[in-house]
Motif scaffolding. Structure first.
Motif, PDB file in Angstrom:
ATOM      1  N   MET A   1       0.839  -1.194   0.000  1.00  0.00           N
ATOM      2  CA  MET A   1       0.000   0.000   0.000  1.00  0.00           C
ATOM      3  C   MET A   1       0.876   1.246   0.000  1.00  0.00           C
ATOM      4  N   LYS A   2       0.466   2.262  -0.755  1.00  0.00           N
ATOM      5  CA  LYS A   2       1.206   3.518  -0.820  1.00  0.00           C
ATOM      6  C   LYS A   2       0.464   4.566   0.017  1.00  0.00           C
ATOM      7  N   ILE A   3       1.133   5.043   1.055  1.00  0.00           N
ATOM      8  CA  ILE A   3       0.534   5.979   2.007  1.00  0.00           C
ATOM      9  C   ILE A   3       1.238   7.325   1.907  1.00  0.00           C
ATOM     10  N   LEU A   4       0.448   8.392   1.824  1.00  0.00           N
ATOM     11  CA  LEU A   4       1.014   9.741   1.911  1.00  0.00           C
ATOM     12  C   LEU A   4       0.693  10.277   3.300  1.00  0.00           C
ATOM     13  N   LEU A   5       1.719  10.441   4.106  1.00  0.00           N
ATOM     14  CA  LEU A   5       1.572  10.963   5.460  1.00  0.00           C
ATOM     15  C   LEU A   5       1.993  12.420   5.472  1.00  0.00           C
ATOM     16  N   THR A   6       1.100  13.303   5.871  1.00  0.00           N
ATOM     17  CA  THR A   6       1.447  14.727   5.915  1.00  0.00           C
ATOM     18  C   THR A   6       1.848  15.110   7.337  1.00  0.00           C
ATOM     19  N   THR A   7       2.809  15.999   7.446  1.00  0.00           N
ATOM     20  CA  THR A   7       3.239  16.442   8.767  1.00  0.00           C
ATOM     21  C   THR A   7       3.631  17.908   8.748  1.00  0.00           C
ATOM     22  N   ASP A   8       3.280  18.603   9.816  1.00  0.00           N
ATOM     23  CA  ASP A   8       3.748  19.977   9.998  1.00  0.00           C
ATOM     24  C   ASP A   8       4.547  20.098  11.295  1.00  0.00           C
ATOM     25  N   GLY A   9       4.836  18.923  11.897  1.00  0.00           N
ATOM     26  CA  GLY A   9       5.623  18.912  13.130  1.00  0.00           C
ATOM     27  C   GLY A   9       4.817  19.108  14.389  1.00  0.00           C
ATOM     28  N   SER A  10       3.505  19.330  14.253  1.00  0.00           N
ATOM     29  CA  SER A  10       2.662  19.568  15.427  1.00  0.00           C
ATOM     30  C   SER A  10       2.336  18.262  16.141  1.00  0.00           C
ATOM     31  N   GLU A  11       1.753  18.378  17.328  1.00  0.00           N
ATOM     32  CA  GLU A  11       1.362  17.183  18.089  1.00  0.00           C
ATOM     33  C   GLU A  11       0.290  16.392  17.346  1.00  0.00           C
ATOM     34  N   TYR A  12      -0.516  17.085  16.530  1.00  0.00           N
ATOM     35  CA  TYR A  12      -1.573  16.415  15.784  1.00  0.00           C
ATOM     36  C   TYR A  12      -0.981  15.584  14.653  1.00  0.00           C
ATOM     37  N   SER A  13       0.067  16.107  14.024  1.00  0.00           N
ATOM     38  CA  SER A  13       0.763  15.339  13.006  1.00  0.00           C
ATOM     39  C   SER A  13       1.474  14.141  13.627  1.00  0.00           C
ATOM     40  N   GLU A  14       2.037  14.331  14.813  1.00  0.00           N
ATOM     41  CA  GLU A  14       2.709  13.226  15.486  1.00  0.00           C
ATOM     42  C   GLU A  14       1.728  12.120  15.850  1.00  0.00           C
ATOM     43  N   THR A  15       0.500  12.512  16.212  1.00  0.00           N
ATOM     44  CA  THR A  15      -0.540  11.522  16.506  1.00  0.00           C
ATOM     45  C   THR A  15      -0.821  10.669  15.280  1.00  0.00           C
ATOM     46  N   ALA A  16      -0.912  11.311  14.120  1.00  0.00           N
ATOM     47  CA  ALA A  16      -1.146  10.584  12.879  1.00  0.00           C
ATOM     48  C   ALA A  16       0.033   9.673  12.546  1.00  0.00           C
ATOM     49  N   THR A  17       1.246  10.164  12.792  1.00  0.00           N
ATOM     50  CA  THR A  17       2.436   9.365  12.517  1.00  0.00           C
ATOM     51  C   THR A  17       2.492   8.142  13.428  1.00  0.00           C
ATOM     52  N   LYS A  18       2.208   8.333  14.703  1.00  0.00           N
ATOM     53  CA  LYS A  18       2.225   7.220  15.666  1.00  0.00           C
ATOM     54  C   LYS A  18       1.145   6.186  15.340  1.00  0.00           C
ATOM     55  N   PHE A  19       0.041   6.637  14.743  1.00  0.00           N
ATOM     56  CA  PHE A  19      -1.026   5.705  14.368  1.00  0.00           C
ATOM     57  C   PHE A  19      -0.497   4.641  13.403  1.00  0.00           C
ATOM     58  N   LEU A  20       0.410   5.036  12.516  1.00  0.00           N
ATOM     59  CA  LEU A  20       0.945   4.096  11.535  1.00  0.00           C
ATOM     60  C   LEU A  20       1.703   2.948  12.197  1.00  0.00           C
ATOM     61  N   THR A  21       2.227   3.178  13.393  1.00  0.00           N
ATOM     62  CA  THR A  21       2.952   2.110  14.095  1.00  0.00           C
ATOM     63  C   THR A  21       1.991   1.045  14.615  1.00  0.00           C
ATOM     64  N   ARG A  22       0.691   1.327  14.605  1.00  0.00           N
ATOM     65  CA  ARG A  22      -0.312   0.347  15.047  1.00  0.00           C
ATOM     66  C   ARG A  22      -0.737  -0.581  13.911  1.00  0.00           C
ATOM     67  N   LEU A  23      -0.283  -0.289  12.706  1.00  0.00           N
ATOM     68  CA  LEU A  23      -0.698  -1.070  11.548  1.00  0.00           C
ATOM     69  C   LEU A  23       0.232  -2.255  11.303  1.00  0.00           C
ATOM     70  N   ASN A  24      -0.252  -3.202  10.533  1.00  0.00           N
ATOM     71  CA  ASN A  24       0.513  -4.397  10.190  1.00  0.00           C
ATOM     72  C   ASN A  24       1.268  -4.145   8.887  1.00  0.00           C
ATOM     73  N   LEU A  25       2.200  -3.216   8.949  1.00  0.00           N
ATOM     74  CA  LEU A  25       2.951  -2.820   7.759  1.00  0.00           C
ATOM     75  C   LEU A  25       4.000  -3.861   7.391  1.00  0.00           C
ATOM     76  N   SER A  26       4.303  -3.930   6.096  1.00  0.00           N
ATOM     77  CA  SER A  26       5.313  -4.871   5.618  1.00  0.00           C
ATOM     78  C   SER A  26       6.292  -4.139   4.707  1.00  0.00           C
ATOM     79  N   ALA A  27       7.282  -4.866   4.224  1.00  0.00           N
ATOM     80  CA  ALA A  27       8.269  -4.277   3.322  1.00  0.00           C
ATOM     81  C   ALA A  27       7.657  -3.903   1.977  1.00  0.00           C
TER      82      ALA A  27
END
Length: 298
Positions: A1-27
């Motif tokens: 899967m191709k994911i576009l993660l947007t970030t502005d460095g805020s705590e809200y962007s970090e929340t979205a980034t941390k959410f990805l660590t909950r997924l069953n991502l693969s190589a």
């Protein structure tokens, strides 16, 4: 899967980034982290102060990207970074289209002075204009875990089906719990009960017949959704509710304490894309994250 993660460095962007660590991502999965250096509304872009502001932003931008990369360092997915200049909402949509991303994931930057879960203008703009599905990740209500609870709303339309297809593409873990909900808006919902008791027997029988048809249709719609979701997920619950769709969806989401509400939406911008849109209302009012599926619009 191709994911576009947007970030502005805020705590809200970090929340979205941390959410990805909950997924069953693969190589096989690919995450592109995008940061946009926003254009400031100065008339004279050659102005000394504008130039200094831009240089400072350009110096900080790599640190913002590095912060997101650091959060995702434990994931096996391929990580790319991208830096753009311009209006954030337009850059995000353009980047998603050019990269042929399957989904945009972003945090809802808070509007100052208003409830922290209400989304800001960039998030709203992207959710309206993007032809790609958008997952807006809001801060979790409790401790996060790999088990994700999803409320999938369906009305049987192609837009709902597209949203369901997005769920089947997402790298959620096998223990993901999905509740399929269809809300019946009664044909006679706008007739107060005190007037219904004055209706003659023949009309009352007709109303009951309509109610029975609506219930049968609801069961068919839910079974259709179950059929394609069950190809990937086994933990599926089914619900039929009667009432206002927005109210019933939000009430059920809170009662079940779900992590994500999934709604379908036609991918079109402008006035028609905003007015009377359940998906837009859910996005603003929900306490949990919201995934907006998309179908190419007119």
């Amino acid at each position: 899967m191709k994911i576009l993660l947007t970030t502005d460095g805020s705590e809200y962007s970090e929340t979205a980034t941390k959410f990805l660590t909950r997924l069953n991502l693969s190589a096989n999965d690919e995450i592109t982290i995008l940061h946009v250096i926003s254009d400031d509304p100065f008339e004279d872009k050659e102005d000394y102060y504008y130039s200094r502001i831009k240089k400072i932003k350009q110096l900080i931008a790599p640190k913002i990207l590095d912060s997101a990369v650091n959060i995702l360092k434990s994931t096996p997915a391929k990580i790319n970074t991208e830096l753009m200049n311009g209006y954030p909402d337009k850059c995000i949509v353009n980047a998603a289209v050019e990269a042929n991303a399957n989904i945009i994931i972003m945090g809802p930057k808070r509007i100052k002075g208003i409830r922290s879960r209400i989304v800001g203008s960039v998030t709203k703009s992207v959710s309206i204009t993007s032809p790609k599905p958008v997952l807006v990740v809001k801060p979790p209500r409790g401790e996060s875990s790999n088990k994700i609870k999803i409320l999938f709303t369906t009305d049987g339309s192609e837009y709902a089906t597209k949203a369901g297809e997005t769920i089947t593409l997402m790298p959620f873990h096998d223990n993901t719990e999905i509740t399929i909900i269809h809300v019946i808006t009664p044909a006679f919902y706008d007739i107060p009960d005190k007037f219904k008791i004055k209706i003659d027997t023949h009309v009352m029988e007709e109303m009951k017949r309509y109610n029975s048809i609506e219930l049968e249709d609801s069961q068919t719609i839910i079974e259709q959704a179950t059929e394609y979701l069950s190809k990937k997920y086994s933990n599926i619950n089914k619900l039929t509710k009667v009432g206002d769709p927005s109210d019933e969806i939000l009430y059920t989401a809170n009662a079940l304490e779900v992590d994500i509400i999934v709604v379908g939406s036609k991918g079109m911008g402008g006035f028609r894309g905003v007015v009377s849109s359940i998906s837009r209302y859910i996005l603003s009012a929900a306490d949990c994250s919201v995934l907006i599926g998309k179908t190419a619009g007119i």
